[in-house]
Scaffold this motif. Structure first.
Motif, PDB file in Angstrom:
ATOM      1  N   HIS A  94       0.869  -1.197   0.000  1.00 19.55           N
ATOM      2  CA  HIS A  94       0.000   0.000   0.000  1.00 19.55           C
ATOM      3  C   HIS A  94       0.898   1.237   0.000  1.00 19.55           C
ATOM      4  O   HIS A  94       1.468   1.596   1.027  1.00 19.55           O
ATOM      5  CB  HIS A  94      -0.898  -0.026   1.244  1.00 19.55           C
ATOM      6  CG  HIS A  94      -1.838   1.136   1.381  1.00 19.55           C
ATOM      7  ND1 HIS A  94      -3.125   1.015   1.862  1.00 19.55           N
ATOM      8  CD2 HIS A  94      -1.694   2.463   1.115  1.00 19.55           C
ATOM      9  CE1 HIS A  94      -3.726   2.193   1.894  1.00 19.55           C
ATOM     10  NE2 HIS A  94      -2.862   3.107   1.438  1.00 19.55           N
ATOM     11  N   HIS A 153       1.446   5.369  -2.006  1.00 18.24           N
ATOM     12  CA  HIS A 153       1.034   6.439  -2.917  1.00 18.24           C
ATOM     13  C   HIS A 153       2.326   7.131  -3.357  1.00 18.24           C
ATOM     14  O   HIS A 153       2.445   8.341  -3.252  1.00 18.24           O
ATOM     15  CB  HIS A 153       0.144   7.456  -2.210  1.00 18.24           C
ATOM     16  CG  HIS A 153      -1.027   6.888  -1.453  1.00 18.24           C
ATOM     17  ND1 HIS A 153      -2.328   7.080  -1.860  1.00 18.24           N
ATOM     18  CD2 HIS A 153      -1.112   6.157  -0.307  1.00 18.24           C
ATOM     19  CE1 HIS A 153      -3.158   6.501  -0.979  1.00 18.24           C
ATOM     20  NE2 HIS A 153      -2.441   5.936  -0.041  1.00 18.24           N
ATOM     21  N   LYS A 161      -0.512   3.541  -5.960  1.00 21.06           N
ATOM     22  CA  LYS A 161      -1.869   3.999  -6.263  1.00 21.06           C
ATOM     23  C   LYS A 161      -1.841   5.311  -7.032  1.00 21.06           C
ATOM     24  O   LYS A 161      -0.935   6.124  -6.846  1.00 21.06           O
ATOM     25  CB  LYS A 161      -2.644   4.240  -4.960  1.00 21.06           C
ATOM     26  CG  LYS A 161      -2.783   2.997  -4.089  1.00 21.06           C
ATOM     27  CD  LYS A 161      -3.518   3.332  -2.803  1.00 21.06           C
ATOM     28  CE  LYS A 161      -3.359   2.259  -1.744  1.00 21.06           C
ATOM     29  NZ  LYS A 161      -3.946   0.955  -2.084  1.00 21.06           N
ATOM     30  N   HIS A 206      -9.707   1.948   1.544  1.00 18.28           N
ATOM     31  CA  HIS A 206      -9.250   2.692   2.725  1.00 18.28           C
ATOM     32  C   HIS A 206     -10.455   2.726   3.673  1.00 18.28           C
ATOM     33  O   HIS A 206     -11.436   3.413   3.396  1.00 18.28           O
ATOM     34  CB  HIS A 206      -8.868   4.120   2.358  1.00 18.28           C
ATOM     35  CG  HIS A 206      -7.537   4.256   1.671  1.00 18.28           C
ATOM     36  ND1 HIS A 206      -7.278   3.736   0.441  1.00 18.28           N
ATOM     37  CD2 HIS A 206      -6.400   4.879   2.079  1.00 18.28           C
ATOM     38  CE1 HIS A 206      -6.024   4.031   0.103  1.00 18.28           C
ATOM     39  NE2 HIS A 206      -5.473   4.733   1.078  1.00 18.28           N
ATOM     40  N   HIS A 215      -5.988   0.286   6.830  1.00 17.83           N
ATOM     41  CA  HIS A 215      -6.047   1.219   7.981  1.00 17.83           C
ATOM     42  C   HIS A 215      -6.734   0.540   9.167  1.00 17.83           C
ATOM     43  O   HIS A 215      -6.080   0.041  10.056  1.00 17.83           O
ATOM     44  CB  HIS A 215      -6.754   2.557   7.649  1.00 17.83           C
ATOM     45  CG  HIS A 215      -5.920   3.495   6.868  1.00 17.83           C
ATOM     46  ND1 HIS A 215      -4.794   4.097   7.375  1.00 17.83           N
ATOM     47  CD2 HIS A 215      -6.034   3.958   5.596  1.00 17.83           C
ATOM     48  CE1 HIS A 215      -4.256   4.894   6.455  1.00 17.83           C
ATOM     49  NE2 HIS A 215      -4.978   4.820   5.361  1.00 17.83           N
ATOM     50  N   ASP A 239       2.105   2.961   3.350  1.00 12.69           N
ATOM     51  CA  ASP A 239       1.160   4.035   3.013  1.00 12.69           C
ATOM     52  C   ASP A 239       1.927   5.270   2.539  1.00 12.69           C
ATOM     53  O   ASP A 239       1.437   6.400   2.688  1.00 12.69           O
ATOM     54  CB  ASP A 239       0.274   4.376   4.227  1.00 12.69           C
ATOM     55  CG  ASP A 239      -0.943   5.226   3.865  1.00 12.69           C
ATOM     56  OD1 ASP A 239      -1.294   5.282   2.675  1.00 12.69           O
ATOM     57  OD2 ASP A 239      -1.522   5.845   4.778  1.00 12.69           O
TER      58      ASP A 239
HETATM   59 ZN   LIG Z   1      -3.352   5.138   1.662  1.00 11.00          ZN
END
Ligand SMILES: [Zn+2]
Length: 416
Positions: free
Chosen positions: A78, A80, A147, A248, A271, A323
Motif C-alpha cells: 500500500h 502512494h 496507487k 481505505h 487502515h 502508506d
Molecule cells: Zn493510503
C-alpha cells in the motif's frame, strides 16, 4: 535425491538458513536449517536438505551463503509513492497546533498534492518518485503497490498510472498499480460527488482497463471522502471490469467500509483503526487481508489502534505497509513499519514479517506467485548477514541485504 531437478537449475545457494514463511513448515518463520535453494527460469525449483545434495557435476552457479539468512523479498502492498511536491509546511502547521480540518480548509491536504501532481509531466513524476522507490528497494523491497489518486481527472489519473508502470520498467521491482480516483472529490466536482463517481465508472475506469494500467481499484471510504453507497458503485464497476478491490476503511471513524469491501471479496481492507468485530468477521469470511498502516497512525498522532487481538483471534491475515504519501506518511521505509507494527500495534516479529511477505502477497492478489520460499513461486529473495529473522524488525538503519535476487537474478538497487 533431487539432483535430477538440480541439474537443470541455473543457480543455487548453499550454507544458508531459510526463513520460508511457508505455513507447511511448522517451525517459527518457517525456518529451515542447512538447506539449499535452487532457481530455474526465475522460479524456485528446489529446496533440499544440504546433506542430501551432491554438488559434483552441477553445472550452474553455486553461491556460498556463509551461514546467512535467506528470506522472501519484502512486499510493500500500500503506497502512494508517485506524487508531485511535498507538504512540509503542513507538517510544521500541525506541530504548531492546526488541525487536519483547518489545514484542508486553507487549501492543504490531498488537494494540495493534487495541484502539484497535475502540474508535472509523466517524466517529472517519475523523477520525483525515484528516490522514494530507491529507498524502499535498498532495504529489501522487491514488490510494491502504487496507487493513483492525486490526478482526479482522466488525463492526470492515467498519467500517474503510466508513471508507475514506467518505474516498473526502470527498476528491478515488481509494481502493482491501483486506481484510486475516489481518493478525494476534485474541485471541478465540488458538491457533486455522485457526478464524479459516475465519471470514474463510465469514463475513467474503461480507459484504465483498455490500457491495462491498473491491477485493482481502491476507494477512500470515509465521512470526509466517499460514502458507502458511492463506494459500492465503484466496487461494482471494478468487479465487472475484472479488477481486484481494495479499500481505505475505518481509519478516522467507524462506518462499515471493510464489511462492504468484504461483500465484494476485496483483496484487502486498509487502515482499520475503527474496525469492529462484525467487520473482522466479514474480512475473515471473505478471505480479505487486513492491512495495517502504522506510519499514518504515528504521523497523525492517533490514539485509537486497529483491533489486532480480534484479527489474531479470528485468524484474519494481517499485512503491514508504508502508506508512503506526502501528507500522512512520508516515510519511505517498510522496515520502519515492521518496527512500528510491533512497538505501536503489538504484533509479534513473526507476525510483522509475515505481514510484509506472505500476507502482503495475498493483499495484492499474488498469493500463488510471491511471498514465501516455496517451490514454484517466483524467486524474489534476500540474503542477509543476520542470525535471527527478528533482527530485521528490531534494528533499523544498519542492516541491509547482502544480496537482492529478483526472478532468480542477483540485482542491484539502482536503475537498470
Ligand atoms: Zn493510503
Amino acid at each position: 535425491m533431487g539432483n535430477e531437478t538440480l541439474g537443470q537449475c541455473e543457480r543455487l545457494w548453499i550454507d544458508v538458513r531459510l526463513a520460508t514463511f511457508d505455513p507447511a513448515v511448522a517451525a517459527p518463520y518457517g525456518l529451515l536449517e542447512k538447506h539449499v535453494l535452487a532457481v530455474r527460469r526465475g522460479a524456485i525449483a528446489a529446496i533440499l536438505p544440504q546433506d542430501q545434495v551432491a554438488l559434483s557435476g552441477f553445472g550452474g552457479e553455486v553461491i556460498d551463503g556463509r551461514g546467512g539468512l535467506l528470506t522472501p523479498g519484502l512486499i510493500d502492498s500500500h503506497t502512494h509513492l508517485v506524487y508531485g511536491g511535498h507538504r512540509t509546511r503542513e507538517f510544521e502547521q500541525r506541530l504548531l497546533g492546526k488541525s487536519y480540518r483547518e489545514i484542508s480548509r486553507d487549501g492543504g491536504g490531498i488537494l494540495a498534492t493534487v495541484r502539484s501532481t497535475r502540474a508535472l509531466s509523466r517524466e517529472q513524476l517519475v523523477a520525483q518518485a525515484r528516490p522514494r522507490l530507491e529507498a524502499l528497494i535498498a532495504e529489501g523491497v522487491t514488490s510494491v503497490e502504487i496507487k493513483s489518486g492525486y490526478g482526479l481527472t482522466v488525463a492526470d489519473e492515467l498519467k500517474m498510472l503510466r508513471a508507475a508502470r514506467d518505474l516498473a520498467r526502470e527498476y528491478p521491482v515488481r509494481v502493482s498499480t491501483t486506481l484510486l480516483a475516489a481518493h478525494c472529490v476534485p474541485p471541478e466536482f465540488c458538491g457533486q460527488a455522485d457526478r464524479y463517481v459516475e465519471m470514474i465508472c463510465r469514463e475513467l475506469l474503461p480507459r484504465v482497463v483498455e490500457e491495462r494500467l491498473a491491477d485493482a481499484v481502491d476507494v477512500f471510504c470515509e465521512q470526509l471522502a466517499f460514502s458507502l453507497e458511492q463506494t459500492e458503485r465503484i466496487f461494482a464497476a471494478a468487479r465487472q471490469a475484472g479488477l481486484g478491490i481494495k479499500v481505505h476503511a475505518e481509519q478516522l471513524s467507524p462506518g462499515g467500509a471493510a464489511a462492504l469491501a468484504a461483500r465484494f471479496s476485496a483483496r484487502s481492507a486498509d487502515h482499520l483503526e475503527w474496525l469492529d468485530e462484525a467487520g473482522v468477521l466479514a474480512l475473515k469470511a471473505a478471505g480479505s487481508v487486513a492491512t495495517l498502516l502504522p506510519g499514518a497512525f504515528y504521523v497523525l498522532r492517533e490514539s485509537r489502534k486497529p483491533p489486532v487481538a480480534l484479527l489474531r483471534q479470528h485468524g484474519v491475515p494481517m499485512a503491514l505497509a508504508t502508506d508512503l504519501n506526502p501528507g500522512t506518511s512520508p516515510l519511505a521505509s517498510l522496515r520502519l513499519m515492521l518496527n512500528m507494527g510491533c512497538v505501536l500495534f503489538g504484533l509479534t516479529p513473526e507476525e510483522a514479517l509475515t505481514a510484509v511477505t506472505r500476507n502482503a502477497a495475498v493483499a495484492l492478489g499474488l498469493g500463488e506467485v510471491l511471498g514465501t520460499l516455496s517451490v514454484g513461486k517466483q524467486a524474489d529473495l534476500l540474503l542477509w548477514d543476520i542470525d535471527q529473522p527478528a533482527r530485521l524488525v528490531e534494528e533499523l538503519g544498519s542492516i541491509r541485504p547482502r544480496q537482492r535476487i529478483v526472478q532468480g537474478e542477483i540485482v542491484h538497487a539502482s536503475r537498470s
